[in-house]
Scaffold this active site. Structure first.
Site, PDB file in Angstrom:
ATOM      1  N   ASP A 134      27.722  40.078  39.376  1.00  0.00           N
ATOM      2  CA  ASP A 134      28.837  39.172  39.101  1.00  0.00           C
ATOM      3  C   ASP A 134      28.269  37.838  38.634  1.00  0.00           C
ATOM      4  O   ASP A 134      27.072  37.734  38.346  1.00  0.00           O
ATOM      5  CB  ASP A 134      29.763  39.019  40.319  1.00  0.00           C
ATOM      6  CG  ASP A 134      29.062  38.399  41.528  1.00  0.00           C
ATOM      7  OD1 ASP A 134      27.941  37.846  41.377  1.00  0.00           O
ATOM      8  OD2 ASP A 134      29.629  38.470  42.634  1.00  0.00           O
ATOM      9  N   ASP A 176      34.096  38.564  48.089  1.00  0.00           N
ATOM     10  CA  ASP A 176      32.914  37.830  47.649  1.00  0.00           C
ATOM     11  C   ASP A 176      33.267  36.388  47.288  1.00  0.00           C
ATOM     12  O   ASP A 176      34.386  36.103  46.850  1.00  0.00           O
ATOM     13  CB  ASP A 176      32.293  38.504  46.423  1.00  0.00           C
ATOM     14  CG  ASP A 176      31.734  39.880  46.738  1.00  0.00           C
ATOM     15  OD1 ASP A 176      31.336  40.102  47.895  1.00  0.00           O
ATOM     16  OD2 ASP A 176      31.695  40.724  45.828  1.00  0.00           O
ATOM     17  N   ARG A 220      32.261  45.400  41.736  1.00  0.00           N
ATOM     18  CA  ARG A 220      31.109  44.991  40.921  1.00  0.00           C
ATOM     19  C   ARG A 220      30.319  46.206  40.460  1.00  0.00           C
ATOM     20  O   ARG A 220      29.893  46.299  39.302  1.00  0.00           O
ATOM     21  CB  ARG A 220      30.189  44.075  41.744  1.00  0.00           C
ATOM     22  CG  ARG A 220      30.728  42.676  41.977  1.00  0.00           C
ATOM     23  CD  ARG A 220      29.803  41.903  42.886  1.00  0.00           C
ATOM     24  NE  ARG A 220      29.826  42.410  44.252  1.00  0.00           N
ATOM     25  CZ  ARG A 220      28.764  42.461  45.055  1.00  0.00           C
ATOM     26  NH1 ARG A 220      27.585  42.076  44.619  1.00  0.00           N
ATOM     27  NH2 ARG A 220      28.868  42.901  46.295  1.00  0.00           N
ATOM     28  N   TYR A 268      42.790  45.544  42.560  1.00  0.00           N
ATOM     29  CA  TYR A 268      42.050  44.405  42.018  1.00  0.00           C
ATOM     30  C   TYR A 268      42.300  44.279  40.519  1.00  0.00           C
ATOM     31  O   TYR A 268      42.475  45.277  39.822  1.00  0.00           O
ATOM     32  CB  TYR A 268      40.547  44.587  42.227  1.00  0.00           C
ATOM     33  CG  TYR A 268      40.083  44.638  43.655  1.00  0.00           C
ATOM     34  CD1 TYR A 268      39.609  43.498  44.297  1.00  0.00           C
ATOM     35  CD2 TYR A 268      40.105  45.838  44.365  1.00  0.00           C
ATOM     36  CE1 TYR A 268      39.165  43.551  45.617  1.00  0.00           C
ATOM     37  CE2 TYR A 268      39.668  45.901  45.678  1.00  0.00           C
ATOM     38  CZ  TYR A 268      39.204  44.757  46.294  1.00  0.00           C
ATOM     39  OH  TYR A 268      38.768  44.813  47.596  1.00  0.00           O
TER      40      TYR A 268
END
Length: 319
Positions: free
Chosen positions: A105, A63, A199, A91
């Site tokens: 986000d 993203d 997310r 992550y």
């Protein structure tokens, strides 16, 4: 290991043979904040065109609001993309409790606030454990998935919400801890399989504790055995590539001006059909011709930019 700098690679060798490697290459790059994954591909593709390498693609979208490891494959290396996309991923990031956004986000403004002060550290850890293992996720509306020919994020920006079937994913690791100075912030480290939306995982963690939340930071640390701490800074890599190509092919620095990213936050506003606002080029030229005197119209036609100045279709990112 630290990130590579401009001094860590010698391009080109006197024979120029080092540049041939890009006919079958896999590049590890650290995607900057606000760049789309295709921005990073296009930055590399400009240099590849000079080398006659036609295929450039990435192995898994990041993203714009995220940073970290992006694997870019060139030439025959693009045949490896599917294997990288299927690999285990890791992550790190930060979740802000009590504040929700439509995109889950920091890309969009906060539109929901709920109490979060009741959540204890122990409850956070237990909730993360319950989201570890084989779980099902509903993809977010702000995603690149398609629904009846349109991407979900395009529908979401038009105010449309559609049903999305849950998808099975596996969370192999979900470590969480409170920020030392701001208890509203939760730092995390996640290991997961292909197709996981971090997310959504963060938002699901918050909602399971009776509040809401959104990611304020996200970084991809690893894809399989490849790690971001040995990845290239994109601009350093592009600068080195163009310097090497100039040395091999000749020309000035102006002849090899690197492509500049636009990023998702810098694109023109779009209407509800996904098209850039404003008149199309052909309609605008017709209006200009109708409004201008004949002599001025001739002058305007003479001053039209050359075709070479228009964006080339070949410069679009490879599939």
């Amino acid at each position: 290991m630290s990130k590579r700098s401009a001094e860590d690679i010698e391009l080109p060798a006197e024979t120029g043979s080092d540049l041939d490697v890009f006919n079958n290459a896999v590049l590890l790059v650290d995607k900057p904040l606000t760049w789309t994954s295709f921005d990073a591909c296009n930055a590399i593709k400009g240099a590849m065109k000079r080398l006659g390498v036609k295929k450039v693609g990435h192995a898994g979208t990041l993203d714009p609001a995220a940073t970290g490891l992006l694997i870019i494959c060139t030439g025959l290396g693009t045949k490896s993309i599917e294997g990288f996309m299927a690999a285990h991923k890791e992550y790190s990031g930060t979740l802000k409790l009590g504040e929700g956004t439509p995109s889950l986000d920091a890309e969009l403004e906060v539109n929901e606030r709920l109490p979060w002060e009741h959540i204890t550290d122990e409850q956070l850890v237990e909730a993360a454990k319950k989201l570890t293992g084989d779980i099902e996720q509903v993809p977010p509306m702000f995603s690149a998935l398609h629904h009846q020919g349109q991407r979900l994020h395009e529908l979401a920006r038009a105010g449309v919400t559609v049903e999305r079937p849950a998808r099975p994913v596996t969370i192999t690791r979900f470590d969480v801890h409170r920020d030392a100075s701001d208890r509203q912030l939760v730092h995390f480290y996640v290991g997961c399989t292909k197709g996981t939306y971090i997310r959504t995982l963060g938002h699901d963690l918050a909602t399971s504790l009776g509040t809401t939340g959104h990611l304020v930071a996200l970084r991809r640390e690893a894809i399989g055995e490849a790690r971001v701490d040995v990845a290239w800074d994109v601009q350093v890599l592009v600068d080195k590539l163009f310097a090497a190509i100039r040395e091999k092919q000749g020309g000035t620095e102006e002849d090899f001006k690197p492509w500049q990213p636009r990023g998702v936050y810098n694109k023109r506003p779009r209407n509800n059909k996904g098209r850039a606002r404003g008149k199309g080029k052909q309609q605008q030229q017709q209006q200009d011709t109708a409004d201008a005197p004949a002599a001025a119209g001739q002058l305007a036609a003479a001053e039209q930019p050359a075709a070479a100045e228009q964006p080339a279709a070949a410069e679009q990112p490879a599939a």
